[in-house]
Design a protein around this motif. Sequence first.
Motif, short mmCIF file in Angstrom:
data_model
loop_
_atom_site.label_atom_id
_atom_site.label_comp_id
_atom_site.label_asym_id
_atom_site.label_seq_id
_atom_site.Cartn_x
_atom_site.Cartn_y
_atom_site.Cartn_z
N UNK A 152 74.87 -61.40 -31.98
CA UNK A 152 73.64 -62.14 -31.70
C UNK A 152 73.69 -63.57 -32.22
N UNK A 153 74.34 -63.77 -33.36
CA UNK A 153 74.54 -65.10 -33.91
C UNK A 153 75.31 -65.97 -32.92
N UNK A 154 76.35 -65.41 -32.35
CA UNK A 154 77.18 -66.17 -31.40
C UNK A 154 76.44 -66.41 -30.08
N UNK A 180 73.71 -58.11 -24.92
CA UNK A 180 73.63 -59.42 -25.56
C UNK A 180 72.20 -59.77 -25.96
N UNK A 181 71.25 -59.41 -25.10
CA UNK A 181 69.84 -59.65 -25.44
C UNK A 181 69.45 -58.84 -26.67
N UNK A 227 68.53 -58.66 -32.57
CA UNK A 227 68.92 -58.17 -33.90
C UNK A 227 69.18 -59.34 -34.84
N UNK A 228 69.79 -60.39 -34.33
CA UNK A 228 70.05 -61.58 -35.15
C UNK A 228 68.75 -62.26 -35.56
N UNK A 229 67.82 -62.42 -34.62
CA UNK A 229 66.53 -63.03 -34.95
C UNK A 229 65.77 -62.17 -35.96
N UNK A 230 65.78 -60.85 -35.75
CA UNK A 230 65.15 -59.94 -36.71
C UNK A 230 65.75 -60.14 -38.10
#
Length: 599
Positions: free
Chosen positions: A510-512, A585-586, A591-594
């Motif tokens: 998710x970061x990428x 990917x979504x 998950x990254x934003x969480x």
Amino acid sequence: MRSLGLYRVFFSVTVALGALSLVSSVAANPGHAAVDAAAGSTACPKDDSGLKLPPGFCATIFADGIGHARHMVVAPNGVVYVNTWSGGYYPPNDVIPEGGFLVALQDKSGLGKADVIERFGETVKTGAAGGLGVALYNGSIYAEVNDRIVRYSLSAGSLVPTGPPITVVSGLPLGGDHPMHPFIITADGSLLVDVATATNACQLKNRQLKSPGIDPCKELETRGGIWRYDAKKTDQKFSPADRYATGIRNAEGFAIDPTGHRIFITQHGRDQLHANWPDLYKPDQEATLPSEEVMLLKKGGDYGWPECYYDPWQAKLVLAPEYGGDGGHAIGVCASKIGPVAAFPAHWGPNGMVFYDQKQFPARYRDGVFIAFHGSWDRAPYAQGGYNIVFQPLAGKGSDGRCEIFADGFAGAVTSPEGAVYRPSGVAVGPDGSLFVSDDMKGRIYKITYVGGADAAAEAKFTPCPSLTAPAGDIARAEAKPPEGTHPDAGATANLPVPPGGTREMVALGDRVYHGEVGGGTCTACHGENATGTPLGPDLTKNKWLWSDGSWVGITKTITDGVPLPKQYRSAMPAMGGAELTPDQASALAAYVWALNQH
């Protein structure tokens, strides 16, 4: 490109600029500057600007902290008048300086700094949010405020007006992507006002994935052009009938040549070619198309928006995808539209512009314009550009092609909307030939003067603008590359938590995705490199949610569905952020934003 949204945060950035032997600040008096003729260099004894300038030029900080300074004008007596703005572009909890939004600055001591600062005009208490445009005409100050252009009379010898403003024209359209009204007044009293577009490309759904253009574009009846009024009259009302020119997306800069016969305007090129049309444009073309422009203003002229944009590879206007374009080959109606006289790299954000009409600077600067490039966001995830002052020679009806980066170093160590320390917004020429530059981040005003040195040497060392067809380069976040020998989706997010049911590799993916390294998205453009917000999108790290409960599932749904009607921002977020993300990917992005909010 544009100027819109709400700044949620400003980063504290340390300006890390090395000492430069032939650059920097203005001398207290150009005549007292120490000149080393043998070495061809000039000393600048009061270096406090941090700017990179050509040999022989110096700069001082003329004033600081006056509010979000936009356009300026300098009176014959050297008083600088600045219009400041605090509309939706800036944080709602911003501390606005006491007094009016208009500021008069005077250097009575002759030391290159304003020692008299007086504010006047409308205030927050009168319902004003300030404005961009300001001009002097027939002994009066004209200024934009909200939906009006007003006039203040100056009595002989006075620094600021004492009487109330008189409305010259009212009812100018507000709202949308570009709510500002910069203007210029010609010698005969023609008041030419930019009424910029409310949308990016007149789509059925603004800035949404593959949304077609409205045909005909009804918005052009009241937006997207230059309107003409009479500066000598009062109480004029905005009307579609007063349009002077059309097809202009956002012309923040105006300049009149010394003859008074040629009027030039800047053009902010449209955004999101790849983001909205990924089948037609490659990811790096988001950062390289279309060019920014300077255009020669003509009565009745049609400059092509929204059907057309300028392609630097072909050096011509081409058909936009919203109107049947095929990614840059089809021309269609654009063959009959008016192209630019000069073009610049994509998404640099040309704001203020002024023709140099004095003699202090070397002769090569006396037939062209200085342009304040405010910088933008739509080059993300590639490195941003602009945040500088450019000189563009103009001769006859066009340009001789040379574009020079005249002043740089405003942004500091981080060249991005959320990281820049200062961003140039306005330029004005003083009666002594000095160039003034305004910054709209912290309200700084710079004064640039020429103190001497060999003109031939300066000419040899001028810094050209990048090629219009230069590649976008690498994705800017070099540190996002995975450590040698590790899983490609591990390492960069080792300290972030993992949502229940998720994995660390998913958060790292998710970061990428967020940083544009996977999936072709441009999350950083709207939410910033560190997800802490920009003028276009909110801070994603404060655990504040408008469209879900902040759960992993809820964030995933918001990303998947998009936000077509945002509650606090002008611009919509397209489904999947405007990219063609896979469901995995979504989910990883969510998950990254969480994780950012639980860190």
